[in-house]
Design a protein around this motif. Sequence first.
Motif, short mmCIF file in Angstrom:
data_model
loop_
_atom_site.label_atom_id
_atom_site.label_comp_id
_atom_site.label_asym_id
_atom_site.label_seq_id
_atom_site.Cartn_x
_atom_site.Cartn_y
_atom_site.Cartn_z
N PRO A 4 62.65 37.40 24.75
CA PRO A 4 62.35 36.95 26.12
C PRO A 4 62.11 35.44 26.19
N TYR A 5 62.68 34.81 27.23
CA TYR A 5 62.55 33.37 27.38
C TYR A 5 61.09 32.93 27.45
N ASP A 6 60.25 33.76 28.11
CA ASP A 6 58.87 33.35 28.29
C ASP A 6 58.02 33.48 27.03
N HIS A 7 58.64 33.91 25.92
CA HIS A 7 57.93 33.96 24.65
C HIS A 7 58.20 32.71 23.81
N LEU A 8 59.10 31.83 24.30
CA LEU A 8 59.46 30.61 23.58
C LEU A 8 58.67 29.44 24.16
N PHE A 9 58.05 28.65 23.28
CA PHE A 9 57.21 27.55 23.73
C PHE A 9 57.58 26.27 22.98
N ASP A 10 57.64 25.17 23.72
CA ASP A 10 57.92 23.88 23.11
C ASP A 10 56.72 23.38 22.31
N SER A 45 70.65 32.72 7.41
CA SER A 45 70.59 34.13 7.03
C SER A 45 70.86 35.08 8.20
N GLN A 46 71.13 34.49 9.40
CA GLN A 46 71.38 35.30 10.60
C GLN A 46 70.22 36.27 10.83
N ALA A 47 68.99 35.73 10.75
CA ALA A 47 67.79 36.57 10.76
C ALA A 47 67.16 36.70 12.14
N GLN A 48 67.82 36.19 13.19
CA GLN A 48 67.17 36.21 14.51
C GLN A 48 66.92 37.63 15.02
N HIS A 49 67.82 38.55 14.74
CA HIS A 49 67.62 39.93 15.17
C HIS A 49 66.50 40.60 14.36
N ALA A 50 66.40 40.27 13.08
CA ALA A 50 65.32 40.80 12.25
C ALA A 50 63.97 40.26 12.71
N VAL A 51 63.94 38.99 13.15
CA VAL A 51 62.71 38.41 13.70
C VAL A 51 62.28 39.17 14.95
N ARG A 52 63.24 39.45 15.82
CA ARG A 52 62.93 40.19 17.05
C ARG A 52 62.40 41.59 16.73
N ASP A 53 63.03 42.28 15.78
CA ASP A 53 62.58 43.63 15.43
C ASP A 53 61.16 43.61 14.88
N LEU A 54 60.86 42.63 14.03
CA LEU A 54 59.50 42.52 13.50
C LEU A 54 58.51 42.22 14.62
N HIS A 73 69.24 24.61 19.15
CA HIS A 73 69.84 25.56 18.21
C HIS A 73 69.02 26.85 18.11
N MET A 74 67.71 26.70 17.95
CA MET A 74 66.84 27.88 17.79
C MET A 74 66.76 28.69 19.09
N ASN A 75 66.72 27.99 20.23
CA ASN A 75 66.66 28.68 21.52
C ASN A 75 67.87 29.60 21.71
N VAL A 76 69.05 29.07 21.35
CA VAL A 76 70.28 29.85 21.52
C VAL A 76 70.29 31.05 20.59
N LEU A 77 69.87 30.85 19.34
CA LEU A 77 69.83 31.96 18.38
C LEU A 77 68.90 33.07 18.86
N LEU A 78 67.71 32.71 19.31
CA LEU A 78 66.74 33.72 19.75
C LEU A 78 67.19 34.38 21.05
N ALA A 79 67.85 33.62 21.92
CA ALA A 79 68.38 34.23 23.14
C ALA A 79 69.46 35.25 22.81
N GLU A 80 70.26 34.94 21.77
CA GLU A 80 71.30 35.89 21.32
C GLU A 80 70.66 37.20 20.88
N ALA A 81 69.44 37.13 20.33
CA ALA A 81 68.74 38.33 19.87
C ALA A 81 67.89 38.96 20.97
N ASN A 82 68.07 38.48 22.19
CA ASN A 82 67.35 39.02 23.36
C ASN A 82 65.83 38.85 23.26
#
Length: 483
Positions: A384-390, A339-348, A373-382
Amino acid sequence: MTAAQPQVAQAVIGALSTTETFVQLLYLTASILFVLGLKDLGDAQTARRGVLLAEIGMVAAVAGTLLFGVDKGIIVRWEWIVVALLIGTGVGTAMGLWIPMTKMPERIALSHAFGGLAVALVGVVEYLNHGGPQMGTLHITATGLEVALGALTFTGSLMAFGKLQGFITGRPVTYPLQNLSNLAMIVGTLGLIGLLVYSPGASWAFYAVATLGVLLGVLLVLPIGGADMPVVICLLNSYAGLAASATGFALDNNVLIICGALDGFSGFLLGMMMSKAMNRSFSNVLFGAFGAAPEGKAVTEGAAPSGPAPNVGSVEEAAEVLRAARSVIVVPGYGMAVSQAQHAVRDLANVLAANGCDVRYAIHPVAGRMPGHMNVLLAEANVPYDHLFDLDVINDDFTATDVALVVGANDVVNPAARSNQSSPIYGMPILSADMAKTCVVLKRSLNAGFAGIENELFVRSNTMMVLGDAKKTLMQFTSALKE
C-alpha cells in the motif's frame, strides 16, 4: 440568437476545419496532458493516472505531427512510418515485459541514448535539407544545440549503461587536466555554434560540433563513479529534454518546445534533489571523481574486511526477534532489487501485521540505482502506498521502533555519514536504522556498498546480520513466524 451569431459560429467552424488549426489544437492538448501527467507523477497515489495522461498526450502529439506532414507535403512514404511504428512498438513492449526491475536504470539509460541519437540525426537532416546558408540565426543556433546535446546524450547514456551493467568499470577514470580539457571542449562547442551563426555555410564547423558532442558524452561520464549514477541518469534526462526543446525551435514545433522544456527542467530539478539527498553539489558529482563501485571478493563469513567482527545471527534467531516486535520499519535497498525480494517482503509484512505488528517502509531518495527505484518495486508487490514514508517523515520514528529490517541497503544506513568527519559520505542524510532497538540486516555478503566504503552499522551492538539471499531469507522468516 442575433443575426451575427450564426456568422461567428460558421467562422469558428471554418477555422477549426483547417488542418493547421487542428494540428495546433492537438499540440495544445498534448502539452496540457504532459503538464498534468507530470504533476500526477509527483504523487504515488496518482502516478498511474499521470502515466496514462502522458501516453494520451503523446498519441495526440504524434497524430498532430503526421497531419502536419501531410498538410505540408512532407510525408511521402507512409509504409516507412508504419514499419518504424511496428518496430518501435515491438521493442518497447518487449522491454516493458521482459526487462526486470533490477535493470530499469540500464533500460532508462538506453532509452535516453536512442532519444539523444534521434534528436542529433534530426538536426543533421535539418541542416542538410536547408543547406546551411539559408538558415536564420535562431534556426542554426537551435540546430547546433540540438545536435551537440543529442550527441552528448547518446554517448553519455551509453557510458552510464556500461557502468551500470559492468561493461565499463564503475570506478572514476581520471587523468591530468581532465576537467580543464572538458571545459575547453564545452567552450569550443559553443564557439563553433557561434561561428555557425556568423557563417551558416561552414559545414566543417557543424560536423565538428557533432563530433565534440560525441566526445563530451564519453569524457563527462567517464570520471563519475557508479554510486553517482542516479544523479547522472537525471542529468542525462535533462540533456535529452533540452535537446528535444532545441529541436522544437529548429522545426518550429510548439509541442516539442514545451515537452522538451518540461523534461529538461524536471530532470535537472530531480538531479538537484538527488545531490541534496547525498549531501553533494552538482559540481562535486560532475567533477569530484567520487562514487567508486567496490571491487574484490565477497566475504560471506567471519569478520568484516577490517575492524571488529559483526554479530552474524541465524534465521531462527532473527525470526524470534521479529516475532516479539510490535513495530517494524523495513529499509529496502538495491539488494532487495537484485534478489527480487519485494514480494517476499510484502508476505512477511502481512504475517507480521496479522500478529498485531505495525509495519512501515522507510524510503531513502537514492536507495537503488535510480530515483524512485524502491517505490516502483514495492508498488509492483502491491505494498500500500500509505505504508511508504520518505526519509524526512519517518526518520525520527526509528528510536521508538522495535526492529529496523534492512533489506539489501548499505550506504543509506551507514552511521559514518553522521559521526565520521573523514568519511567521504559525511553529512549525507541517512535513515537512522541504527537508532532502532534492534537492527536486522539482510545482506548477501559483508562487501562494502556502491560508494566503496565499509558500513559501521554492521558492527553495532544492536545489529544482527543474516547473510544470504534476501528473498530466501525473508521466505524463511515468514515460514518461521507462521509456525
